[in-house]
Scaffold this active site. Structure first.
Site, PDB file in Angstrom:
ATOM      1  N   GLU A  29      69.294 125.226  10.811  1.00  0.00           N
ATOM      2  CA  GLU A  29      68.700 126.345  10.083  1.00  0.00           C
ATOM      3  C   GLU A  29      69.060 126.256   8.600  1.00  0.00           C
ATOM      4  O   GLU A  29      70.243 126.142   8.255  1.00  0.00           O
ATOM      5  CB  GLU A  29      69.214 127.669  10.667  1.00  0.00           C
ATOM      6  CG  GLU A  29      68.713 127.893  12.091  1.00  0.00           C
ATOM      7  CD  GLU A  29      69.586 128.849  12.900  1.00  0.00           C
ATOM      8  OE1 GLU A  29      70.456 129.517  12.321  1.00  0.00           O
ATOM      9  OE2 GLU A  29      69.399 128.905  14.130  1.00  0.00           O
ATOM     10  N   LEU A  58      64.753 129.625  14.223  1.00  0.00           N
ATOM     11  CA  LEU A  58      66.057 130.259  14.464  1.00  0.00           C
ATOM     12  C   LEU A  58      66.425 130.198  15.947  1.00  0.00           C
ATOM     13  O   LEU A  58      66.337 131.192  16.672  1.00  0.00           O
ATOM     14  CB  LEU A  58      65.997 131.716  13.978  1.00  0.00           C
ATOM     15  CG  LEU A  58      67.321 132.332  13.528  1.00  0.00           C
ATOM     16  CD1 LEU A  58      67.061 133.675  12.858  1.00  0.00           C
ATOM     17  CD2 LEU A  58      68.314 132.471  14.623  1.00  0.00           C
ATOM     18  N   SER A  59      66.840 129.021  16.386  1.00  0.00           N
ATOM     19  CA  SER A  59      67.200 128.875  17.791  1.00  0.00           C
ATOM     20  C   SER A  59      68.195 127.753  17.952  1.00  0.00           C
ATOM     21  O   SER A  59      67.853 126.573  17.845  1.00  0.00           O
ATOM     22  CB  SER A  59      65.952 128.589  18.638  1.00  0.00           C
ATOM     23  OG  SER A  59      66.333 128.183  19.939  1.00  0.00           O
ATOM     24  N   GLU A  60      69.424 128.120  18.204  1.00  0.00           N
ATOM     25  CA  GLU A  60      70.453 127.112  18.437  1.00  0.00           C
ATOM     26  C   GLU A  60      70.186 126.371  19.750  1.00  0.00           C
ATOM     27  O   GLU A  60      70.511 125.195  19.879  1.00  0.00           O
ATOM     28  CB  GLU A  60      71.844 127.752  18.441  1.00  0.00           C
ATOM     29  CG  GLU A  60      72.315 128.215  17.070  1.00  0.00           C
ATOM     30  CD  GLU A  60      71.660 129.498  16.591  1.00  0.00           C
ATOM     31  OE1 GLU A  60      71.011 130.189  17.412  1.00  0.00           O
ATOM     32  OE2 GLU A  60      71.780 129.829  15.396  1.00  0.00           O
ATOM     33  N   GLN A  82      74.964 126.949  11.868  1.00  0.00           N
ATOM     34  CA  GLN A  82      75.271 127.590  10.577  1.00  0.00           C
ATOM     35  C   GLN A  82      76.689 128.169  10.504  1.00  0.00           C
ATOM     36  O   GLN A  82      77.353 128.064   9.470  1.00  0.00           O
ATOM     37  CB  GLN A  82      74.223 128.654  10.303  1.00  0.00           C
ATOM     38  CG  GLN A  82      74.070 128.996   8.849  1.00  0.00           C
ATOM     39  CD  GLN A  82      72.764 129.725   8.593  1.00  0.00           C
ATOM     40  OE1 GLN A  82      72.659 130.920   8.802  1.00  0.00           O
ATOM     41  NE2 GLN A  82      71.762 128.994   8.155  1.00  0.00           N
ATOM     42  N   PHE A  83      77.100 128.800  11.583  1.00  0.00           N
ATOM     43  CA  PHE A  83      78.486 129.259  11.727  1.00  0.00           C
ATOM     44  C   PHE A  83      78.858 128.980  13.182  1.00  0.00           C
ATOM     45  O   PHE A  83      78.024 129.180  14.071  1.00  0.00           O
ATOM     46  CB  PHE A  83      78.610 130.775  11.471  1.00  0.00           C
ATOM     47  CG  PHE A  83      78.481 131.175  10.028  1.00  0.00           C
ATOM     48  CD1 PHE A  83      79.612 131.418   9.256  1.00  0.00           C
ATOM     49  CD2 PHE A  83      77.236 131.314   9.447  1.00  0.00           C
ATOM     50  CE1 PHE A  83      79.490 131.788   7.920  1.00  0.00           C
ATOM     51  CE2 PHE A  83      77.110 131.684   8.112  1.00  0.00           C
ATOM     52  CZ  PHE A  83      78.235 131.927   7.346  1.00  0.00           C
ATOM     53  N   ASP A  85      80.350 130.756  15.065  1.00  0.00           N
ATOM     54  CA  ASP A  85      80.104 132.012  15.780  1.00  0.00           C
ATOM     55  C   ASP A  85      78.692 132.072  16.379  1.00  0.00           C
ATOM     56  O   ASP A  85      78.424 132.904  17.247  1.00  0.00           O
ATOM     57  CB  ASP A  85      80.275 133.181  14.820  1.00  0.00           C
ATOM     58  CG  ASP A  85      81.528 133.058  13.964  1.00  0.00           C
ATOM     59  OD1 ASP A  85      82.459 133.821  14.188  1.00  0.00           O
ATOM     60  OD2 ASP A  85      81.578 132.171  13.071  1.00  0.00           O
ATOM     61  N   PRO A  89      74.190 130.444  21.717  1.00  0.00           N
ATOM     62  CA  PRO A  89      72.877 130.210  22.340  1.00  0.00           C
ATOM     63  C   PRO A  89      72.692 128.737  22.729  1.00  0.00           C
ATOM     64  O   PRO A  89      71.835 128.427  23.554  1.00  0.00           O
ATOM     65  CB  PRO A  89      71.889 130.632  21.238  1.00  0.00           C
ATOM     66  CG  PRO A  89      72.648 131.620  20.404  1.00  0.00           C
ATOM     67  CD  PRO A  89      74.071 131.106  20.413  1.00  0.00           C
ATOM     68  N   HIS A 129      81.608 135.683  11.483  1.00  0.00           N
ATOM     69  CA  HIS A 129      81.549 134.579  10.525  1.00  0.00           C
ATOM     70  C   HIS A 129      82.959 134.049  10.304  1.00  0.00           C
ATOM     71  O   HIS A 129      83.297 133.616   9.217  1.00  0.00           O
ATOM     72  CB  HIS A 129      80.945 135.035   9.183  1.00  0.00           C
ATOM     73  CG  HIS A 129      79.547 135.549   9.281  1.00  0.00           C
ATOM     74  ND1 HIS A 129      79.249 136.818   9.713  1.00  0.00           N
ATOM     75  CD2 HIS A 129      78.353 134.971   9.011  1.00  0.00           C
ATOM     76  CE1 HIS A 129      77.933 136.996   9.688  1.00  0.00           C
ATOM     77  NE2 HIS A 129      77.371 135.898   9.269  1.00  0.00           N
TER      78      HIS A 129
HETATM   79  C1  LIG Z   1      72.228 133.286  16.529  1.00  0.00           C
HETATM   80  C2  LIG Z   1      72.288 133.284  15.049  1.00  0.00           C
HETATM   81  N1  LIG Z   1      71.973 132.172  14.378  1.00  0.00           N
HETATM   82  C3  LIG Z   1      72.027 132.133  13.025  1.00  0.00           C
HETATM   83  C4  LIG Z   1      72.388 133.232  12.312  1.00  0.00           C
HETATM   84  C5  LIG Z   1      72.468 133.180  10.771  1.00  0.00           C
HETATM   85  N2  LIG Z   1      71.428 134.072  10.226  1.00  0.00           N
HETATM   86  C6  LIG Z   1      71.724 135.318   9.840  1.00  0.00           C
HETATM   87  S1  LIG Z   1      70.352 136.171   9.419  1.00  0.00           S
HETATM   88  C7  LIG Z   1      69.352 134.857   9.732  1.00  0.00           C
HETATM   89  C8  LIG Z   1      67.870 134.988   9.532  1.00  0.00           C
HETATM   90  C9  LIG Z   1      67.287 136.168  10.262  1.00  0.00           C
HETATM   91  O1  LIG Z   1      65.939 136.281  10.008  1.00  0.00           O
HETATM   92  P1  LIG Z   1      65.086 137.497  10.543  1.00  0.00           P
HETATM   93  O2  LIG Z   1      65.263 137.635  12.015  1.00  0.00           O
HETATM   94  O3  LIG Z   1      63.693 137.302  10.068  1.00  0.00           O
HETATM   95  O4  LIG Z   1      65.726 138.791   9.882  1.00  0.00           O
HETATM   96  P2  LIG Z   1      65.807 139.174   8.344  1.00  0.00           P
HETATM   97  O5  LIG Z   1      67.100 138.637   7.841  1.00  0.00           O
HETATM   98  O6  LIG Z   1      64.636 138.588   7.664  1.00  0.00           O
HETATM   99  O7  LIG Z   1      65.792 140.657   8.329  1.00  0.00           O
HETATM  100  C10 LIG Z   1      70.089 133.768  10.150  1.00  0.00           C
HETATM  101  C11 LIG Z   1      69.528 132.444  10.470  1.00  0.00           C
HETATM  102  C12 LIG Z   1      72.717 134.383  13.046  1.00  0.00           C
HETATM  103  N3  LIG Z   1      73.103 135.509  12.449  1.00  0.00           N
HETATM  104  N4  LIG Z   1      72.650 134.387  14.397  1.00  0.00           N
END
Ligand SMILES: Cc1ncc(C[n+]2csc(CCOP(=O)(O)OP(=O)(O)O)c2C)c(N)n1
Ligand SMILES: Cc1ncc(C[n+]2csc(CCOP(=O)(O)OP(=O)(O)O)c2C)c(N)n1
Ligand SMILES: [Mg+2]
Ligand SMILES: [Mg+2]
Lengths: 325, 361, 325, 361
Positions: A29, A58-60, A82-83, A85, A89, A129
C-alpha cells in the site's frame, strides 16, 4: 562506505536488489507513487515502473496472497506491510501458506517472499502503530525473522533476505529509522542470518536486545561501566534462526542474563531466550534471568514512554541481576 | 491401456472445430471421468477399511473438472482445492502418483506430510493444495501477475467451491484480478453444499457468478454436468485472458453426490430426494449416453473402459501397499532449504531417542 | 454426578448456559442443523432454534467480527471455530479488536466473547487439523486462554468462560474428546480461572502439561513411580491467567521441571513457563529445565506419532532431569 | 450558544415533512458542520505546533456525516472509523469530550490509550474506533443481529471509506448482512483516496454501491455534498431496515480536502487542480449558500455561527490544556475487568520503579 540512516539503508538495499535482479519486485500500500508512508520505497516507482513497484488495493490478504503466487512462479517479491499492526489480515496466508509451502509439497514448491514491515513503539502511534509481535512469527515454523538495528545490518540483512530461498519477515524498527545513522558498505555487504552481533564485550552480565531496544541497551551498558559493571551487549538481530551458540557462550562467560524487548512479556521472545539459557547454560547461571519488556497490556498512546523499556530500566535490571545470587 | 485412460494434456485449440470437442477427445474425457469415478468409489471403501486415513470424494463433479482441464494447456497453472483429482488426471498426473499420496507411501511427492487429497504435482503445474478454504485464489492471481511480467502467455486457474466465495481470499483475489486485469480464470464448482451449509445460506446473491461484477469483470453460470459447455466456456475465458482481456469468474453448477468427506454424515442435513434428483443428472452417465447415442460407443467398448479403469486402479493400489512408508525422520526435512542449527539439533535429539529405543518408529 | 466424555461435557455446558441465560447464543460453521463436526453443539439447534444457534457462512472473519458486535450489544456469544487451524481469517478481529476493546475504550466497552475451538494432533489430521498454536493467543494481552483435560474441567471452565466479563479462548483437546471420560457435577460446577490442577503429588520432579498432553504425562508419572522417581504432575489448564504461584511452589519443592506441550518448541508456551521458573524459582532449581514438545516443523500427517510427545519421551526427559545436576 | 451549536440528537422522523429537513434542522446541520470545520482547521494547526500528536481531518465530508447522523436515532449504534467527528457532534457528544480525546488529558474517556481521532462515546452509542481498516463493519452487523434478537427496533451504522471496501470485513460483513437480512445501514464515504491510492485503483467496479448486489441487496450512490440527499437516503434505508427489509449500502461521494492525516503529504500523489475542483463543491459553503438564498440566513447570523463555533472551540482547548494528564500508572488499567496476578505484579513492579526514581513519570 556511505553514511546513511536506517530507512535510507533499506531504500538502498531495495534499489540494489531490483537493479541486479529483474525478478525482484515490490508491492504494497502506497509503496509506488507515494514512495511508502515512511519513504522506504522512495524513487523505486520512477526507476522501475508500475509493473515492478505495485501500488495495491487496501488488502493485506491480497498483498501476501499474490506475493506467494509470484514467488511460486519464480519471482522474488518484497511485500511491504505498512505497519506490523496491520499484518493480521494476511496472517492466514503467512501462517497457513507461506511458511508451509515447501514442507507440505515435499520440497516441490519453495516459496520465497520477503515481507518488510515497520514495527515497534516510541513514535506516538498508540495501540495500532506501535506493536512488536515478532513472537507470533518466531513461533511459526518455516518462517525466518530478522530485525536490524543499524543501517549496515538493515541493508545487509535485507539483501540476504531477498536472496534467501525461504520466506523472511524483515522487521524495521521505525523508531530509529532516522535517528540512527551509520556507515553502510557500498557493495553487496550481505549479513548472514543466524549470527548475533556483539555490540560490546563485557564480563559481569549479558544484555540481549534487538531492533530499537539496542540503542538504549548500549546506553545502559555504557553507564553501567561507569558504575564498575561490565555488561556485554548482544544484538540478536536474527531471531529465526537464532544464534543460540553466541547467546549461550555469552552467559557461560558472564553467568548473568537480562533480555530486553518492547513486546509484552508473557510468551514473548524473551521467554525463548530464557528457556534456552535455563536449559543450555544452566550450570553457568549465577542469578535469576531477568526480562525487561513491555507490560502485558495493549500498547498505550499517551504513556508509551512509561510502557517502553529504556536505559534506566535496563540498568536497574542489570544491577539487580549482578547483585543477586 | 493406462495411457489411453489417462490422456496426457493436449493443446486446447486446434483439432476441435468451433470450440467443440471431437468425438475422440470426448472419449478421452469420458475415460478420465470413469477413472475418477471408479477411484473415488474405491477410496471411500479403502477409508472405511482403514487402509487410507481420510478421503474427500468428487462424484458429481467429474464433468466440470475434466471439461475445465481440457481447455487448459500444460503451461497453465492450476491452483486446486482438495477435490480436484479429475483435474490432476486429465493433466497427465499418473494415477499411481495420486494413490501414493492417498497412502502416504515413500513415493508420495508430498512425503506423507499432508492428509489424503491434498495433492501437489509440480511437473503438471498442479500447485500443492492446502486445507484452509480459499487461500489458493489470491495465490493464483499473483502467479498470473508474475507470468504476465515474464511475458508467458498463460492463465492461472484456481478451483474452489461455493463455500469459498465467502472467504477473504475470494474477495481480495477477485479484486486484485479486476484492478490489475490479470489472466486468471476463476473456476467455482458450486456443488450446493459447504459441508452442511446449503448454497442459499452461503450468500444471498442469486448466482455466484454475478459476484464478479463487484470487481469490474464478468461471471458466467454453466451447467457443470455438461462437459462440452464447461470446456467451451473455459476455452473462451482462457483466450480472453491471454489476449489481455482480463479475468472471468465461472460458476459450474454441480452437486456433491457423496459426503463432504469420510468424516461427514450428509443424512444429518440433506434429503435423499434431493440427492436422487441430482443423481438423475449424473455427468458420467450423461456423457456415456451421448457417446453411445451419437458417437458409436457400444456396450463392449464401454465395459472395457470401466474394466480398464478398475484394473489400473487395483494395480496402483497394490503398488502403493507394497511401497515402503516414508522414512521416520523425514518429517524433519523441508522446513527450510537448509536446516537451521535448531532443526539440526532437533534431528540429532530425535535420532538419539530412536537409538535409545525411547521412540519406536 | 454423571459420567461423560469430554465432548459431551462441552455439550452439557452449552445446554446449561443457554437454558439459564437467554443472552447466550452459539454461532459458527455447521454448528446448527449438523450439530457441529465433532457434535459438540448436538441438539442445541432443536432446542433453541436458528436465532440462537446460528449456522454462518464460511467466514471466520465474519464469525468473530459479528460475535464481537453481539457482545458489545450485551449478548454472550459463544463462537465455534471448527478447527484452531482455521482461526487465522479471524486473527485480526481477535488480536486487534476483541482483546483490546475494553482497554482502548477506557473501560467503556467490555467485549465478552467466548471462542471455542478444537485443537491439537493425534487424529491423523495433518498440517491443518492438528496444530496447537495457543502461544499466539497467550501472547495477546487482553485475552484469556484455557484448556481443559477432563470432562469436569471442560464443563466447569466453559461455564466460567461464558460468565466471565472478558474474552476467552476455550481450547478443546479433540484427541481426547471421546477417549477421556469422567464424572461431571450436575449443577453449575464452575472451575475458576487462574488455578492449576494438581494431578499427582510428587517430590523429585515437576511435570507441567495441559490439554491432551495431560494423559501421557500422568502415565509417565505413574511409570516413573515404578522406577522410584516421584513425579508431580500439574495440569496448567488456565494458561492466561497462569497459576504462577503453583508452578513456582511445585519447583521450589522438587527442584526440577519438565514442561510438556504439543506445539512447536520455539517461542512456545513452555518458554514462558521456563522463564517464570528461571526468574522466580531460580534458587530452587537443581537441574536444567527440560521441554518436551512438538518439533519446530509444521505438523506432519503420516508421522504424527513420532512428532508428538508421549509417555516414553516424557519419562526420558524426566529421568534425565532427575539425574542431572 | 454551546447548546445550539451542538444540537442533541432529535428523532429522525416527525417534524420533517416528506422526509425533508425543516429550515430549523437545516440550520442545526449547518451549525454542526461549521463547528466541525472550524475544529478541523484548528486541529491541523495544533498538531503542527506539537500541542496534539496527530490528526486526521474530515474537511469535505461534513455534509455526508451530518446528513447521515441526522437520520439516525439516539438508540441506533454508530460504528465509526477515525474521521467521524461530525457524526459524534451531531449525536450530542460535547465538543469538550472530543478535544479531551485529542489532548489525551485525564477527562479523555478513552484514557489516553488511543491516538487522536479514535473516539468512543458510550453514552451516544458511538462505539470506540480502531485503526485497522474495516473491522467495524462485521461488528456493526453482529450488533444489529443482537438488537433484533432483543427486539430493539434500531439500526447499526458502520462508517467507512472507499479503501475499506477492499477489506476482509467488508466482504464478510455485507455477506452476513445479506444472508441474515440484518438491520444495518452501511455508510461508505468515498472520498476518492485511500492515502495515496485513487478510487479507480482500489477496485474496478464502476461504483462502490453496486458491490451490494454481490450480497443480495441494493446499494445507492448519492452526492455526499448534499446534506438533504444524504439525510433522505439514510432515513429511507433506516426505515426499510427497521421494518425487516434488510440492509442497504450507501456510497456518499465526497472528497478529502486535507491530507490523509498530519503524517501525509498529498502533493506527492494528487494535483492541486483536482483539489480545487473538489473545493468548488465544498459542502459547508453549499449549505451556507442555500441557507442564505432560501432560508433567510444573513451575514450577521452566519458570522455569529462561525464566531460561536470558534469561541466554543477555544474554550474547550483551554480547558483541555489545563486538565491534568492521565495518571502515570493508568496504562495498566482495563486490560481485564479484574487484574490478573501477573498484571498486579507488573503494577507493583512499576510502582516500585517509580518510587525508586528509575521511572520518572
Ligand atoms: C488493515 C489496515 N491496513 C492499512 C492501514 C493503513 N491505512 C490507514 S488509513 C488507510 C487508507 C484508508 O482509506 P479509506 O478507507 O478510503 O478511508 P479514508 O482514510 O479515505 O477516510 C490505510 C491504508 C490500516 N489502518 N489498516
Ligand atoms: C478457513 C476454513 N474454515 C473452515 C474449514 C472447514 N471446512 C472444510 S471444507 C468446508 C466447506 C467447503 O465448502 P466449499 O467451498 O463449497 O467446497 P466443497 O467442500 O463443497 O467442495 C469447511 C467449512 C476450512 N477448511 N477452512
Ligand atoms: Mg460446496
Ligand atoms: Mg478514502
Amino acid at each position: 562506505m556511505t553514511e546513511l540512516t536506517l530507512v535510507q539503508a533499506v531504500n538502498r538495499g531495495l534499489f540494489e536488489a531490483m537493479r541486479s535482479d529483474p525478478d525482484v519486485l515490490v508491492l504494497g500500500e502506497d509503496v509506488g507513487v507515494n514512495g511508502g508512508v515512511f519513504r522506504a520505497t522512495e524513487g523505486l516507482y520512477k526507476e522501475f515502473g508500475a509493473d515492478r513497484v505495485i501500488d495495491t488495493p487496501l488488502s493485506e490478504t491480497g498483498i501476501v496472497g499474490t506475493a506467494i503466487g509470484m514467488a511460486l512462479y519464480g519471482l522474488k517479491p518484497v511485500a511491504e506491510i505498512q505497519f506490523l499492526d496491520f499484518i493480521y489480515p494476511a496472517f492466514d496466508q503467512i501462517v497457513s501458506e507461506l511458511s508451509k509451502f515447501r514442507y507440505r509439497s515435499g520440497g516441490q514448491y519453495p516459496c520465497h517472499v520477503v515481507i518488510r514491515s515497520p514495527y515497534g513503539g516510541g513514535i506516538r502511534g498508540g495501540l495500532y502503530h506501535s506493536q512488536s509481535t515478532e513472537a507470533y512469527f518466531c513461533h511459526t515454523a518455516g518462517l525466518k525473522v530478522v530485525v536490524p538495528s543499524t543501517p549496515a545490518d538493515a541493508k545487509g540483512l535485507l539483501l540476504t533476505a531477498i536472496h534467501d530461498e525461504d520466506p523472511v519477515l524483515f522487521l524495521e524498527p521505525k523508531r530509529i529509522y532516522r535517528s540512527v545513522t551509520g556507515e553502510v558498505p557500498d557493495g553487496d555487504g550481505r549479513v548472514p542470518f543466524g549470527t548475533a552481533r556483539l555490540v560490546r564485550e563485557g564480563t559481569d552480565v549479558s544484555l540481549f536486545a534487538y531492533g530499537a531496544m539496542v540503542p538504549p541497551t548500549s546506553e545502559a551498558a555504557e553507564k553501567l561501566a561507569g558504575e564498575g559493571i561490565s555488561a556485554e551487549v548482544i544484538d540478536l538481530r536474527s531471531l529465526v534462526p537464532l544464534d543460540e551458540a553466541s547467546v549461550v557462550a555469552s552467559v557461560q562467560k558472564t553467568g548473568r542474563a537480562v533480555v530486553v524487548h518492547e513486546a509484552a512479556r508473557f510468551c514473548g521472545f524473551g521467554g525463548e531466550v530464557a528457556a534456552v539459557l535455563a536449559e543450555k547454560a544452566f550450570y553457568s547461571l549465577k542469578a535469576p534471568i531477568a526480562r525487561v519488556t513491555g507490560y502485558d497490556t495493549p500498547f498505550p498512546y499517551a504513556l508509551e514512554n512509561l510502557y517502553l523499556p529504556n536505559a534506566d530500566t535496563i540498568m536497574h535490571a542489570a544491577r539487580s541481576t549482578v547483585k543477586a545470587g | 491401456m493406462a495411457e489411453s485412460a489417462v490422456p496426457s494434456v493436449a493443446p486446447a485449440s486446434g483439432s476441435d472445430s468451433a470450440d467443440g470437442l471431437s468425438p475422440q477427445r470426448l472419449l478421452e474425457a469420458y475415460r478420465t471421468m470413469v477413472l475418477a469415478r471408479v477411484t473415488d468409489e474405491r477410496c471411500l471403501h479403502l477409508q472405511r477399511q482403514g487402509r487410507i486415513g481420510f478421503y474427500a470424494p468428487l462424484q458429481g463433479q467429474e464433468a466440470a473438472q475434466v471439461g475445465a482441464a481440457m481447455a487448459l494447456r500444460p503451461e497453465d497453472w492450476v491452483f486446486p482445492a482438495y477435490r480436484e483429482m479429475a483435474v490432476a488426471l486429465l493433466r497427465g498426473v499418473p494415477l499411481q502418483a495420486i494413490i501414493d499420496q492417498l497412502f502416504s507411501d515413500s513415493s508420495d511427492l508430498t512425503k506423507g506430510r499432508q492428509m489424503p487429497n491434498h495433492f501437489g504435482f509440480r511437473a503438471q503445474n498442479f500447485v500443492v493444495a492446502s486445507s484452509p478454504i480459499g487461500t489458493q485464489i489470491t495465490q493464483a492471481v499473483g502467479a498470473a501477475m508474475a507470468a504476465r511480467l515474464r511475458g508467458d502467455p498463460i492463465v492461472t486457474v484456481p478451483f474452489f467451491g461455493d463455500g469459498a466465495t465467502s472467504s477473504n481470499d475470494f474477495h481480495a483475489g477477485l479484486n486484485f484480478a479486476g484492478v490489475f486485469k490479470v489472466p486468471t480464470v476463476f473456476f467455482c464448482q458450486n456443488n450446493e453444499w459447504a459441508i452442511s451449509l446449503p448454497r442459499e445460506k452461503q450468500t444471498r446473491s442469486p448466482t455466484l457468478a454475478e459476484k464478479a461484477k463487484a470487481y469490474g469483470f464478468s461471471g458466467v453460470v454453466i451447467d457443470g454436468n455438461d462437459v462440452k459447455a464447461v470446456y467451451r466456456t473455459v476455452l473462451d475465458a482462457r483466450r480472453r485472458a491471454v489476449a489481455g482481456g482480463g479475468p472471468t469468474l465461472i460458476e459450474a453448477q454441480v452437486y456433491r453426490f457423496g459426503p463432504h468427506s469420510t468424516s461427514d454424515d450428509p443424512h444429518r442435513y440433506r434429503s435423499n430426494a434431493e440427492l436422487e434428483a441430482a443423481k438423475r443428472k449424473d455427468p458420467v452417465l450423461r456423457l456415456q449416453r451421448e457417446l453411445k447415442e451419437a458417437h458409436g460407443l457400444d456396450e463392449a467398448g464401454d465395459s472395457k473402459i470401466w474394466d480398464d479403469a478398475r484394473a489400473q486402479l487395483s494395480a496402483a493400489i497394490e503398488v502403493a501397499e507394497k511401497t515402503p512408508k516414508v522414512a521416520p525422520d523425514s518429517f524433519l526435512d523441508d522446513v527450510f532449504a537448509t536446516p537451521t542449527p535448531r532443526l539440526a539439533e532437533e534431528r540429532a535429539a530425535f535420532e538419539a531417542l530412536v537409538r535409545e529405543g525411547v521412540i519406536k518408529p
